[in-house]
Every structure is written in structure tokens, then in C-alpha cells.
Design a protein around this motif. Structure first.
Motif, mmCIF file in Angstrom:
data_model
loop_
_atom_site.group_PDB
_atom_site.id
_atom_site.type_symbol
_atom_site.label_atom_id
_atom_site.label_comp_id
_atom_site.label_asym_id
_atom_site.label_seq_id
_atom_site.Cartn_x
_atom_site.Cartn_y
_atom_site.Cartn_z
ATOM 1 N N GLY A 106 36.352 36.267 45.766
ATOM 2 C CA GLY A 106 36.103 37.509 45.249
ATOM 3 C C GLY A 106 34.632 37.779 45.150
ATOM 4 N N PHE A 107 33.833 36.790 44.893
ATOM 5 C CA PHE A 107 32.438 37.222 44.891
ATOM 6 C C PHE A 107 31.707 37.620 46.282
ATOM 7 N N LYS A 108 32.683 37.725 47.270
ATOM 8 C CA LYS A 108 32.146 38.375 48.511
ATOM 9 C C LYS A 108 32.597 40.092 48.527
ATOM 10 N N VAL A 109 33.394 40.419 47.693
ATOM 11 C CA VAL A 109 33.669 41.757 47.406
ATOM 12 C C VAL A 109 33.527 42.263 45.879
ATOM 13 N N ALA A 110 32.507 41.516 45.225
ATOM 14 C CA ALA A 110 32.229 41.755 43.817
ATOM 15 C C ALA A 110 31.885 43.271 43.530
ATOM 16 N N PRO A 111 31.220 43.926 44.300
ATOM 17 C CA PRO A 111 30.903 45.436 43.921
ATOM 18 C C PRO A 111 32.173 46.153 44.049
ATOM 19 N N GLU A 112 33.046 45.967 45.103
ATOM 20 C CA GLU A 112 34.365 46.494 44.995
ATOM 21 C C GLU A 112 35.336 46.371 43.903
ATOM 22 N N LEU A 113 35.337 44.806 43.524
ATOM 23 C CA LEU A 113 36.237 44.615 42.243
ATOM 24 C C LEU A 113 35.829 45.333 41.132
ATOM 25 N N ALA A 114 34.170 45.294 40.915
ATOM 26 C CA ALA A 114 33.645 45.847 39.577
ATOM 27 C C ALA A 114 34.188 47.504 39.714
ATOM 28 N N LYS A 115 34.029 48.165 40.846
ATOM 29 C CA LYS A 115 34.350 49.626 40.846
ATOM 30 C C LYS A 115 35.754 49.971 40.708
ATOM 31 N N ILE A 153 50.730 46.247 34.625
ATOM 32 C CA ILE A 153 49.344 45.680 35.248
ATOM 33 C C ILE A 153 49.718 44.977 36.444
ATOM 34 N N ILE A 154 49.332 44.942 37.636
ATOM 35 C CA ILE A 154 49.366 43.817 38.429
ATOM 36 C C ILE A 154 48.328 42.878 38.315
ATOM 37 N N HIS A 155 49.057 41.660 38.504
ATOM 38 C CA HIS A 155 48.040 40.350 38.510
ATOM 39 C C HIS A 155 48.382 39.819 39.947
ATOM 40 N N CYS A 156 47.160 40.047 40.899
ATOM 41 C CA CYS A 156 47.593 39.709 42.230
ATOM 42 C C CYS A 156 47.016 38.148 42.757
ATOM 43 N N HIS A 157 47.891 37.419 43.046
ATOM 44 C CA HIS A 157 47.229 36.026 43.452
ATOM 45 C C HIS A 157 46.505 36.324 44.920
ATOM 46 N N SER A 158 45.369 35.895 45.182
ATOM 47 C CA SER A 158 44.755 36.304 46.326
ATOM 48 C C SER A 158 43.646 35.166 46.232
ATOM 49 N N TYR A 159 43.133 35.028 47.651
ATOM 50 C CA TYR A 159 42.030 34.143 47.797
ATOM 51 C C TYR A 159 40.773 34.797 48.578
ATOM 52 N N ARG A 160 41.311 35.353 49.818
ATOM 53 C CA ARG A 160 40.315 35.792 50.780
ATOM 54 C C ARG A 160 39.825 37.159 50.366
ATOM 55 N N ALA A 161 38.491 37.383 50.768
ATOM 56 C CA ALA A 161 37.915 38.624 50.528
ATOM 57 C C ALA A 161 38.567 39.938 51.351
ATOM 58 N N ASP A 162 39.246 39.702 52.746
ATOM 59 C CA ASP A 162 39.709 40.651 53.352
ATOM 60 C C ASP A 162 41.027 41.170 52.729
ATOM 61 N N ILE A 217 41.691 40.744 49.718
ATOM 62 C CA ILE A 217 41.400 41.594 48.093
ATOM 63 C C ILE A 217 41.175 42.888 48.603
ATOM 64 N N TYR A 218 40.392 43.314 49.471
ATOM 65 C CA TYR A 218 39.992 44.428 49.936
ATOM 66 C C TYR A 218 41.116 45.276 50.297
ATOM 67 N N MET A 219 42.218 44.581 51.167
ATOM 68 C CA MET A 219 43.359 45.366 51.336
ATOM 69 C C MET A 219 44.079 45.738 50.242
ATOM 70 N N LEU A 220 44.322 44.983 49.258
ATOM 71 C CA LEU A 220 45.000 45.469 48.281
ATOM 72 C C LEU A 220 44.222 46.487 47.504
ATOM 73 N N ILE A 221 42.911 46.441 47.190
ATOM 74 C CA ILE A 221 42.254 47.515 46.558
ATOM 75 C C ILE A 221 42.524 48.692 47.198
ATOM 76 N N ASN A 222 42.722 48.694 48.648
ATOM 77 C CA ASN A 222 42.535 49.854 49.340
ATOM 78 C C ASN A 222 44.397 50.624 49.295
ATOM 79 N N VAL A 223 45.335 49.869 49.275
ATOM 80 C CA VAL A 223 46.568 50.132 49.281
ATOM 81 C C VAL A 223 46.739 50.690 47.807
ATOM 82 N N CYS A 224 46.211 50.087 46.883
ATOM 83 C CA CYS A 224 46.560 50.718 45.416
ATOM 84 C C CYS A 224 45.590 51.825 45.115
ATOM 85 N N ARG A 225 44.686 52.094 45.816
ATOM 86 C CA ARG A 225 43.789 53.527 45.556
ATOM 87 C C ARG A 225 44.769 54.371 46.332
#
Lengths: 459, 434
Positions: A280-289, A246-255, A257-265
Motif C-alpha cells: 500500500g505504501f507504494k500507492v499511498a496517494p491513491e489510497l488516500a484519495k 463496505i468492501i474489505h479487500c485482501h491485497s498485497y501488491r501495488a498494481d 490495489i490500483y486495479m481495484l481502485i480503478n474498477v470501483c471508480r
């Protein structure tokens, strides 16, 4: 005869070894408590029976067989042991900051069971903590999930053996500062961070392929194939691609976070948790999905630029958007009052008691892949429990006793003040620290920062 | 044709302001002055007990009347039934306003170059528009001491209310000169000096302080004798301390250092000394009480300073000092998270101090220590209308702060944290663009 002795000796030694590896399991009956199960509501005036380290029964008027210790918890609150999804407590070193990818190193190798901070965490009701590698590298080292069985000299005794493997990733200012600005190598930007991770994953795919083609011919007749060189770093990355870590990724900015979601997908990786994740609150729907959730601070912000546009309402927004959310410490100090950190979500966003408690129990358990064992008070789960004198979300709550696997590791009324288990004989006078070091995400990177600007923050 | 052109120009002229304003949307919330009648609250006065179902009238920036059935007579009425009025909380040691983003040197205005710079004025560098200020004040913390740091005499601290467009509008009556008392403690785990080196450094620092004090005393005497003095701003400021016009805030933490500091205060006959930090105060609480020196301690949510200490040493420290008879105020030592002041007080309350005394430690006690209890620290007629209204015990995290007043201004209950919540709770678009 000689052979027989050898076999017997092996059996004895093997037995001894497994006995040695056995961590203590206890029995205890806690009576008449307000039981905050987290997953199954609040049970008034209820008993919880732990046998051989496992919660055997939850109900009224339970009786204990034999000599089981019985604790009267009338008027008190019982909650599951608190779980911290982001800690550096009891780790001798944190950052192998020598390269942007260091997946080959493991925090299991640097666990220090003598750290008195473990006891202090227990005194704050924390029973399980995820000891992470630091945030200097885009892909850092493998982390270790610990159960705080304080009192042992063997690091392995505090490993939570049931826990799946985890690894630290890091985005943004820290890896770009350490490598880009500190050493003049990639990554210096958030573009570079993405490239480093994609390169690493792609290299791991090739490594996997090389092994697969070797393995496919290995057993065959007249095969002359030679095995690829074993590489722990690439093997670990391949294990990530295979969903074993399981990856636990240190992150702050929404962009980012969104980048790593895309890379992992793109690489088919779905075992992904974001930590800190202030935006994270700025990309909450993406984090949820697309992820296993977000592990956040209750209220930290403005200590560096990438957390300037964050909000203490982060956890509440994430929860309301169905993101699996936890609150972590990243601090030897905060780990002692995570119940209070979780309670702040009632000030900042009005979470219910159950939602707030889930932030430090079942949700971090899910993020660490250990929710079938811990994180709630349910029959069959491990006997990790904390007794409080008031509701744990009250600022006046004081933890009274903490149990792991049914064994009591903290008792406010019986414990001595000095809980060190190793005292240095060469230490004439015990040092006093004006500012006890409690935040260590960037611990150990000073060496690499000599060329860079002033180094004075640690997350 | 020309006429038509003219008509168009005239039309455009009238449209212009409309167009330019058209780009600005949304409501701007500003602090609101005037008279306010807070109706039917439970008033926690701090100094005169708890008054049930009581009205508080605010006019001309002051608490002009406390009673029952007060007439509104033009004041804006706010129904406070079921709610509580508390005096604004005072954080007696912060960096608020002196730093915007912790790690960015460009925004760090709390530490000047030089070892002896008592003339550096925190008030000058306080940014009235710091994003942290609204974040802090909506929590009911209305007043903070902003303290410079670094070196032996880092500057002059200033007490400010968290509303105003200039530092002078924020300033609320107290300046003090912090001094870092020489210490034989380690600054952190990274401090790898040997025991000998630490001792030597501390001895040298003490000698330096003694020399400086001597010089400041001489300067003061010359000033008093109306001598023709050259421009020497450092000594000008320190002479005020020696004279007792400005209090000396002595930052000291280790037990042995505290004892040395008390001895030093006595030796130098410091007239107006306050101890700050005092994390090991519990070890020498009787000595501090006997010396009758007030203490500003915190953060309470901190690790013990020694690994052999009981896990709750920092939580119990304020209560233990209070019990020994020390006058104790609580601080956070924070900048962006000064809003945690009530929670620091809450932990102190739970670990021996008790709720009532912990509330005093962040209201009337710091007001008394700073000599501003004539206008701050309690709900009393004639005092500044610097207060907040909550739906419960402000130490509890589940309590909501409903309204905040500072110097009679009704503060908008918003901050960047709250606005981000409003914008992102239900994002639109959500996951899909349409």
C-alpha cells in the motif's frame, strides 16, 4: 376471546423476543485514570462514567449515583476498546472456496460464541473484531462485525448490530492459486481477477436494471410483467454498487490495489478498504484519495512472494500520506496484543502515541463504519474500555480489565484460569497443540489444492 | 580522415568507463572495519552491572578497553552520550538464512528428505545475502542459531553472526544436533489422528530413536577402537553427539513429553543435552530444574497449547521456569521476523521474568548454553565487539537502535525495509504525474 388470547400471546412473545435480543449494558465509574481518548488528547487524573452501556461523562471528581461499581484507576491508563479490522476468530469455517464469486454466503451464519479465543482477545483489550470470509475468492462472502460479549451461547449476542454490512474481496496469489491453478478456471492471473470482478459488477448492474424495470410497472394496470428471479449473490453485488456494503479487500501488491481502485471508480463504488495491503505504501496517494483506507500488519513480510517487497514502515508511510490506516491481526494470537503491534510503528517510522493508538481504535472504527459508536473515549459513545497498568504502547503494559457496553468481561485479578464455556464431555484428555492454529485466511481450501503445488501458507 | 577517426576512437576509449559507470548511481553502504571509540555511553554489561558515562574501545574486532576518558588514538570516535551500549542479542532458535520466501519451496533449505539426516549442515545452506539478514541485524539482534527441521534428526544447527560474505565468516563457534522428541501432542488443529494413532506413532518414533541411538553408540565404540568403518555420515555425526562433542538440542513441548525426554536423557546418559521449545515447561519446571538441563524456549508471543490454559500461559512460561531454577534462553523460532526477539523478551519480562533476567535470556544465557560466552553475551574486555547502541531500553518499541557492531564491523543501518521507507515516504510523482 380466542383472537384476544392470540393477540396477547403475540405481544408477550414479541416482548420476550426483544428482551432476549437485548445484550447486557452496564454501569461503571472509573476514577483517576490517565485517559487516552485518542480523539481528544490525553486527560490526566480523569474519571469516566458509563451508564447503561454509554459513556455518560468524562471529567474530574465525578460521583456515581446508586450502586454503580467504582474502580480506582490511579496510576493506570484507560483507552478505548481495541478494534481489529481483520480477524477470523470465533468463525467455524472461513472459506466457501467453490467459486470465484460467493457474495451470497455470510459469516454471520458461522459465528461460534464458545471459542475461548474470544476471552483471550478480551484479555488483550480487544472488544470489537471484524470476522471476515477467507481470501480464496475474488469476491468472497459477507463478513460480520462482532462485539466480544463472551459468555453467551447465542451467536447473535456477539453481533454488533449497529455495524454496516461488509464483504470480503481478494486479489493476487490466493484466488489465482485456488481457482486458476487448483481448479483450472479463471482467475489464474491478476488480469483474470480484474475480469471476474468487472463481470460480477456488470452482471449485478443488469440484475438491478431488471428489477428496476419490473418495479416500475409492477403496480400498473394490465401489467403482465413477471418478477426477475431473486438471486442472493447478485442482490449482494447490487447492494455493493448501491453503497450499502463496505468492501474489505485482501491485497498485497501495488498494481492489484490500483486495479481495484480503478474498477470501483468505474462502477461508482467508494466504500472500499484494503486489508493486508503490504505494498500500500507504494500507492499511498491513491489510497488516500479514493478509499476508506488501509488495514495492515505491523511487520509481516516474506511469508510468500507477493509480500517479499514490503516494509514494516508501511503503516508509517500510509499515515504520513493521510491514508486512514489501521493495524489488524488476521490471527487468533496477534489479536491478543494489537496494542503492541501498533506500538511497533514507533520503531518503524516514529509515529506519535496518538497516531499509534488511532491505528487500533478510531481508524479501524472508521473502516468498519462504526466510528460514531466506538473507537474513542467520548461522551455518548459506547462504554468499551480497557485499563492498562502501563501506557499501552509500552512492551511492559499488561491489560487489567476490559469492558464492553460498561460490562466487565475481563479482570486480571478475579478471573479463573480456565475460561471455556463449553467443555466436550466426550473429550477424555484435552488435546495439546504443538502449534495452536492462529492464522486462517486460507483455512478450508485444502480440498481444492490437491492438484496444485505444496500448500503451506495461510494468508 | 583516418587521423580524425583515430582521435574519435581514442576519445571513446577514455569515455567508455565513464559512460558505463554513469549508469550506476547512489551510495553503496558496506560494513566498515577499523577501530572505534564509543564515547560516554551507559554500558549495560549484563555480567558486570551498568557503567555510567563510560567509553568502549573497539579494535581488531574485539572490545579492547572499557573505561572513562579513553584516548581515541586513531580510532573513529562515536559520541554515545545519552545512549546505551548492549551486547548483541542472540536468538537461540531461528530459521534465518535457511529460507528466503516462506511459501516458496525453491527457497526452503531447512528440511532435507529423510528421517535421520543429522549430517545435513545448516551452515552450508545459510545464504549470507538473504534480505532478512540486514532487516534483522539493524534491530540489534546480531547472532542467531539457524536450525534445520523435520524428521527425527533434521541436521546440524549453526550459530552465526549476521555479518559476512561466506558462511564461515559468519560462523561463531557453536554447532548442535536437533532431535524431535516423539510426542503424543497434536501438531495442530488439522492433525486429525485418533488418540490411539498418536500414541502408536509416538511409541514407534521413540523406538526408532532408541534404535538409532544404539547404533550411534555402537558406531562410536567402533570408532574409538579404530575399527575400519564404512562411510556412514549420519552415524559419524551422531557418534559425536553420543560422545558429547556435539550438544543434542531436544525439541519437546508437551509436559508429559518433557518428563519422558528428561528420563530418556538420564537413561542414555546424554552428556550435553539442551531442551528446546518447552512450551509447557511451567507444568514440570521443578523436574527440569532438578535434571539441570538448560532450556531454549519460545516464541513467547504464542497461544497457550491447551484451551483450558490461562490466556497468558506462553507469556509467563519463561518466568515460571526461571523461578524454579531452570537456565532459560529465549528464541523467536522465526525467520524473517527474528527482529521481534527483544519484544518476546519484553513480554517475558512483563509477565514475571523481570527486565534483567529477560535481557540475560537473549545475551549471556544462550552464550553460556552454547559455550561461546568466552566471546559473546556481554560487554567485557577481550570479548568480540558484537554489540549495539540504542537511545533507550531495546525491549521498548519506541526505542531506536543507533549503531550495530558485529565482530568489530560497523554495520550500515539500512535494510530493504528502510530503503523502501526512504523511497516512498514522499513519492514523486504523487497523485498527479505533474
Amino acid at each position: 376471546m380466542k383472537k384476544f388470547t392470540y393477540i396477547m400471546l403475540s405481544i408477550v412473545l414479541f416482548g420476550a423476543k426483544s428482551l432476549y435480543a437485548q445484550t447486557p449494558k452496564g454501569d461503571v465509574l472509573i476514577q483517576n485514570a490517565t485517559v487516552l481518548t485518542v480523539t481528544q488528547g490525553t486527560l490526566e487524573e480523569t474519571d469516566v462514567l458509563v451508564e447503561d452501556g454509554i459513556i455518560k461523562k468524562i471529567g474530574k471528581d465525578l460521583s456515581a449515583s446508586g450502586n454503580i461499581e467504582t474502580i480506582d484507576a490511579t496510576g493506570k491508563f484507560l483507552m478505548p476498546g481495541i478494534i481489529d479490522a481483520h480477524s477470523h476468530l470465533a468463525l467455524d469455517v472461513v472459506n466457501e472456496a467453490s467459486a470465484p464469486i460467493t457474495a451470497q454466503v455470510s459469516m454471520a451464519d458461522v459465528v461460534n460464541p464458545f471459542d475461548v479465543g474470544i476471552y483471550r482477545a478480551l484479555a488483550g483489550g480487544t472488544t470489537v473484531a471484524h470476522g471476515l470470509h477467507g481470501s480464496a475468492n475474488a469476491i468472497g462472502g459477507q463478513s460480520i462485525t462482532m462485539k466480544f460479549r463472551y459468555g453467551t451461547s447465542n451467536p447473535e449476542d456477539i453481533f454488533m448490530k449497529e455495524a454496516p454490512r461488509t464483504i470480503k474481496f481478494a486479489l493476487g496469489e490466493n484466488p489465482t492459486r485456488v481457482h486458476g491453478r487448483g481448479k483450472n478456471i479463471q482467475p489464474r492471473t491478476r488480469m483474470g481477477v480484474e475480469a471476474i470482478i468487472r463481470n460480477g459488477f456488470a452482471e449485478a448492474q443488469q440484475y438491478k436494471k431488471a428489477w428496476e424495470s419490473y418495479n416500475s410497472v409492477k403496480g400498473k394496470k394490465n401489467n403482465t410483467a413477471t418478477p426477475p428471479t431473486y438471486d442472493l449473490r447478485l442482490q449482494t453485488l447490487a447492494d455493493i454498487l448501491d453503497g450499502k456494503i463496505i468492501i474489505h479487500c485482501h491485497s498485497y501488491r501495488a498494481d492489484e490495489i490500483y486495479m481495484l481502485i480503478n474498477v470501483c471508480r468505474d462502477f461508482g463504488v467508494d466504500k472500499l478498504v484494503f486489508t493486508h495491503v503490504n505494498e500500500g505504501f507504494k500507492v499511498a496517494p491513491e489510497l488516500a484519495k479514493y478509499t476508506m483506507g488501509a488495514s495492515v500488519f505491523s511487520d509481516w513480510w516474506a511469508y510468500k512472494f507477493e509480500v517479499y517487497y514490503s516494509t514494516a514502515y508501511n503503516a508509517a508511510i500510509l499515515m504520513e500520506n493521510d491514508v486512514v490506516t489501521s493495524i489488524n491481526s488476521d490471527s487468533d494470537e496477534l489479536i491478543r496484543h494489537l496494542y503492541h503491534e501498533a506500538a511497533k510503528t514507533q520503531r518503524y517510522g516514529g509515529l506519535t502515541d496518538e497516531q499509534a493508538l488511532s491505528l487500533i481504535t478510531i481508524n479501524p472504527a472508521k473502516q468498519l463504519g462504526i466510528d460514531e459508536f466506538v473507537g474513542s473515549i467520548e461522551e455518548g459513545k459506547q462504554g468499551d474500555l480497557v485499563i492498562f497498568d502501563h501506557h499501552p504502547l509500552s512492551v511492559y503494559a499488561v491489560p487489567q480489565m476490559t469492558f464492553i457496553d460498561g460490562v466487565k468481561y475481563f479482570d486480571i485479578n478475579e478471573d479463573e484460569d480456565d475460561q471455556r464455556i463449553k467443555v466436550s464431555p466426550t473429550e477424555m484428555v484435552e488435546p495439546v497443540y504443538l502449534k495452536a492454529e492462529d492464522e486462517r485466511c486460507m483455512h478450508g481450501v485444502e480440498l481444492f489444492m490437491q492438484e496444485a503445488a505444496a500448500f503451506n501458507h495461510t494468508h | 580522415m583516418r587521423k580524425i577517426n583515430l582521435t574519435i576512437y581514442v576519445l571513446l576509449f577514455f569515455l567508455l568507463p565513464v559512460l558505463s559507470y554513469g549508469q550506476i548511481e547512489g551510495e553503496v553502504l558496506k560494513p566498515e572495519g577499523g577501530s572505534f571509540l564509543l564515547r560516554g555511553a551507559t554500558v549495560v554489561t549484563v555480567t558486570n552491572g551498568i557503567l555510567e558515562n563510560t567509553d568502549v574501545l573497539i579494535s581488531n574486532g574485539k572490545i579492547s578497553n572499557i573505561g572513562t576518558g579513553l584516548s581515541a588514538s586513531g580510532a573513529t570516535e562515536i559520541d554515545c552520550s545519552g545512549q546505551f551500549i548492549y551486547p548483541g542479542m542472540i536468538d537461540s532458535g531461528t530459521r534465518l538464512g535457511l529460507v528466503e520466501v516462506g511459501s516458496l519451496a525453491e527457497t526452503q533449505d531447512y528440511s532435507e528428505i529423510g528421517n535421520v539426516t543429522p549430517n545435513m549442515q545448516a551452515l552450508t545452506a545459510i545464504n549470507p545475502n538473504s534480505v532478512s539478514i540486514p532487516v534483522t541485524r539493524v534491530s540489534g539482534v546480531t547472532t542467531v542459531l539457524s536450525v534445520p527441521s523435520g524428521g527425527l534428526f533434521p541436521g546440524t544447527a549453526a550459530l552465526i553472526n549476521l555479518n559476512g560474505y561466506t558462511p564461515d565468516q559468519m560462523y561463531t563457534g557453536f554447532n548442535g544436533v536437533p532431535m524431535n522428541f516423539p510426542t503424543s501432542a497434536r501438531r495442530g488443529r488439522w492433525d486429525r489422528r485418533s488418540d490411539d494413532e498418536i500414541k502408536k506413532d509416538a511409541e514407534k518414533a521413540l523406538k526408532d530413536i532408541n534404535d538409532i541411538w544404539e547404533r550411534a553408540s555402537t558406531y562410536m565404540k567402533l570408532e574409538d577402537a579404530e575399527a575400519d568403518l564404512q562411510y556412514y555420515p549420519e552415524m559419524q555425526q551422531l557418534a559425536k553427539v553420543v560422545r558429547g562433542e556435539l550438544p543434542l538440542l531436544i525439541e519437546v513441548n508437551k509436559a508429559e513429553d518433557i518428563k519422558n525426554a528428561l528420563k530418556w536423557i538420564k537413561e542414555k546418559a546424554v552428556q550435553n543435552a539442551i531442551l528446546t521449545g518447552v512450551s509447557e515447561g511451567f507444568r514440570v519446571a521443578d523436574e527440569i530444574a532438578a535434571a539441570d538441563v538448560p532450556v531454549i524456549t519460545g516464541p513467547v508471543l504464542a497461544l497457550p497449547s491447551r484451551s483450558s490454559d490461562r490466556y497468558d500461559a506462553a507469556y509467563t512460561n519463561p518466568g515460571k521456569m526461571l523461578e524454579a531454577g531452570v537456565k532459560v534462553a529465549i528464541r523467536t523460532s522465526d525467520a524473517e521476523n527474528v527482529r521481534n526477539l527483544p519484544f518476546n523478551a519484553g513480554f517475558a519480562a512483563a509477565y514475571g521474568m523481570g527486565k534483567e533476567e529477560a535481557l540475560k535470556a537473549i545475551t549471556i544465557v544462550p552464550a553460556e548454553i552454547f559455550g561461546v560466552d568466552d566471546h559473546l553475551g556481554s560487554i567485557e574486555e577481550g570479548k568480540s565487539a558484537t554489540l549495539f547502541i540504542s537511545d533507550g531500553d531495546p525491549f521498548e518499541t519506541s526505542t531506536q537502535i543507533m549503531h550495530v557492531f558485529i565482530d568489530g564491523y560497523k554495520i550500515p543501518m539500512t535494510s530493504r525495509h528502510i530503503r523502501l521507507y526512504q523511497e516512498f515516504l514522499e513519492r514523486n510523482p504523487g497523485l498527479e504525474k505533474h
